[in-house]
Design a protein around this motif. Structure first.
Motif, PDB file in Angstrom:
ATOM      1  N   LEU A 269       0.722  -1.163  -0.351  1.00 18.34           N
ATOM      2  CA  LEU A 269      -0.124  -0.238   0.098  1.00 18.34           C
ATOM      3  C   LEU A 269       0.925   1.080  -0.047  1.00 18.34           C
ATOM      4  N   SER A 270       0.716   1.885  -0.847  1.00 17.62           N
ATOM      5  CA  SER A 270       1.337   3.158  -1.485  1.00 17.62           C
ATOM      6  C   SER A 270       3.178   2.902  -0.726  1.00 17.62           C
ATOM      7  N   GLY A 271       3.858   2.218  -1.572  1.00 11.79           N
ATOM      8  CA  GLY A 271       5.451   1.397  -1.465  1.00 11.79           C
ATOM      9  C   GLY A 271       6.108   1.935  -2.392  1.00 11.79           C
ATOM     10  N   ASP A 272       7.125   2.160  -2.563  1.00  9.38           N
ATOM     11  CA  ASP A 272       8.153   2.503  -3.528  1.00  9.38           C
ATOM     12  C   ASP A 272       8.926   1.316  -3.867  1.00  9.38           C
ATOM     13  N   GLY A 319      -3.054  11.705  -5.568  1.00 13.99           N
ATOM     14  CA  GLY A 319      -2.576  12.032  -4.244  1.00 13.99           C
ATOM     15  C   GLY A 319      -1.349  11.327  -3.775  1.00 13.99           C
ATOM     16  N   GLU A 320      -0.972  10.142  -4.573  1.00 10.97           N
ATOM     17  CA  GLU A 320       0.067   9.400  -4.350  1.00 10.97           C
ATOM     18  C   GLU A 320       1.598   9.661  -5.268  1.00 10.97           C
ATOM     19  N   SER A 346      -8.311   8.674  -5.087  1.00 13.25           N
ATOM     20  CA  SER A 346      -7.875  10.509  -5.188  1.00 13.25           C
ATOM     21  C   SER A 346      -7.095   9.322  -3.334  1.00 13.25           C
ATOM     22  N   GLY A 347      -6.113   9.657  -2.988  1.00  7.29           N
ATOM     23  CA  GLY A 347      -6.018   9.435  -1.400  1.00  7.29           C
ATOM     24  C   GLY A 347      -4.316   9.782  -1.212  1.00  7.29           C
ATOM     25  N   GLY A 348      -4.330  10.470  -0.570  1.00  2.78           N
ATOM     26  CA  GLY A 348      -3.006  10.910  -0.282  1.00  2.78           C
ATOM     27  C   GLY A 348      -1.967   9.487   0.469  1.00  2.78           C
TER      28      GLY A 348
END
Length: 374
Positions: A269-272, A319-320, A346-348
């Motif tokens: 989740l939102s990883g590099d 947002g990401e 959307s989502g930061g």
């Protein structure tokens, strides 16, 4: 008072407000041009600003879950340490406490259980790392019908600096799992909730640092062996999955893709997709370009055979910062690497976004795994 104490936040807010009131009240009395008046105005302004910034910082830390204690903030509470004289290889998991998990669902029959969450310390037999964690045990773990079966295990990782407590208090991972199991959306599974940082305040990015902390070995080998020695869980990779957000998301993918035989499924989740170098990491590779390439997941997809694992990547259209890299990762993947994706409109880069993604990602990860006879 603890860093995350509500009393401390309230005290800081009251003091900041009092400083503003005091400034307004004292200002006419400090209107002179002598040195005492100048010193008085300077002290009043600086004190007010310091108290206001402190109140804002405490509230921000509570919202973001960045630091869980004063030791965590100051770098004295190190996530990974050497064994002390009392550590025992025969006790790889120490249980410090346990609490029942409420289902928090309407119309649950009396006695409906969500399982148990234990606070533990995990001792790494190979690396000598000691790590704090929580272990969630589903209600089936205690039922006679499951006494001769092993359970699949999902390791859930925070970001950096992170705290396992965030997974309980902010993400409510144990409750999300209990509800999904109760609704039969997810098979009963054991969860291990911890952080990827094993040598705070340094961000090790789940790497085996040459001559330094062996974070990758701890998470790929030590943790699995310790949990398998203490709990009724499967030992093969097909029984193990890993999920994380932010830095933990990168770690989840890297552990599954790089360590054959460790994890068969991973969710990010939102990883590099590569290791960053900054003041928190230092030089993790000691200038070795080969090691840096090996840690770059997009480079691996373009230059090495595809790993036979299943992964889920999650991001947001707006947002990401990792949206384009996530699309590139999906485009570069080929069988036997199986990729699923989850995109929010959307989502930061925050707990609200990860909490929205968690139920889908956790169920997906757990259901990729296999249980079996003991």
């Amino acid at each position: 008072m603890g860093l995350t104490s509500r009393k401390l936040e309230l005290l800081a807010a009251v003091l900041a407000l009092a400083a503003v009131v005091a400034t307004v009240w004292l200002w006419p009395r400090l209107a002179g041009r002598n040195w005492r008046a100048l010193l008085g105005r300077s002290v009043v302004l600086l004190l007010g600003q310091a108290l206001t910034l402190s109140a804002v910082a405490l509230a921000t830390n509570d919202w973001g879950g960045f630091y869980s204690s004063w030791g965590d903030l100051l770098g004295t509470d190190r996530g990974g340490i050497e064994f002390n004289a009392h550590a025992s290889a025969h006790e790889p998991v120490r249980i410090l406490g346990a609490k029942p998990v409420p289902l928090m669902l309407k119309n649950v029959p009396p006695g409906g259980s969500g399982g148990v969450v234990q606070q533990v310390t995990i001792l790494g037999g190979r690396t000598g790392i000691v790590q704090s964690a929580y272990v969630y045990l589903p209600p089936q773990y205690f039922q006679p019908g499951y006494a001769h079966r092993t359970f699949p295990t999902v390791v859930v990782l925070t970001g950096y600096p992170g705290s396992p407590q965030n997974l309980i208090s902010r993400m409510k991972v144990h409750t999300v799992a209990a509800q999904a199991i109760y609704r039969k959306q997810m098979q009963p599974a054991v969860l291990v909730l911890t952080r990827p940082s094993v040598a705070l305040p340094r961000d090790t990015e789940c790497q085996d640092v040459p001559g330094g902390p062996q974070a990758r070995t701890f998470l790929a080998q030590d943790l699995r062996r310790a949990i398998a020695a203490r709990y009724r869980v499967g030992t093969s990779a097909r029984s193990w999955g890993v999920l994380g957000y932010s830095t933990g998301g990168y770690c989840a993918l890297a552990l599954a893709m790089r360590d054959a035989g460790a994890y068969t499924a991973a969710a990010s989740l939102s990883g590099d997709y590569a290791v960053r170098t900054d003041a928190t990491t230092g030089d993790l590779f000691h200038g070795d370009a080969r090691l840096r390439r090996q840690a770059d997941l997009l480079w691996r997809l373009r230059n090495l055979p595809m790993p036979p694992v299943s992964v889920l990547v999650a991001s947001s259209h707006s947002g990401e910062a990792d949206y384009r890299a996530t699309r590139a990762f999906i485009a570069a993947a080929r069988p036997p690497l199986n990729v699923a994706s989850l995109f929010l409109p959307s989502g930061g880069h925050n707990f609200d976004t990860w909490s929205r993604e968690l139920p889908t990602a956790l169920v997906w990860t757990a259901n990729q795994l296999r249980a079996g006879p003991r």
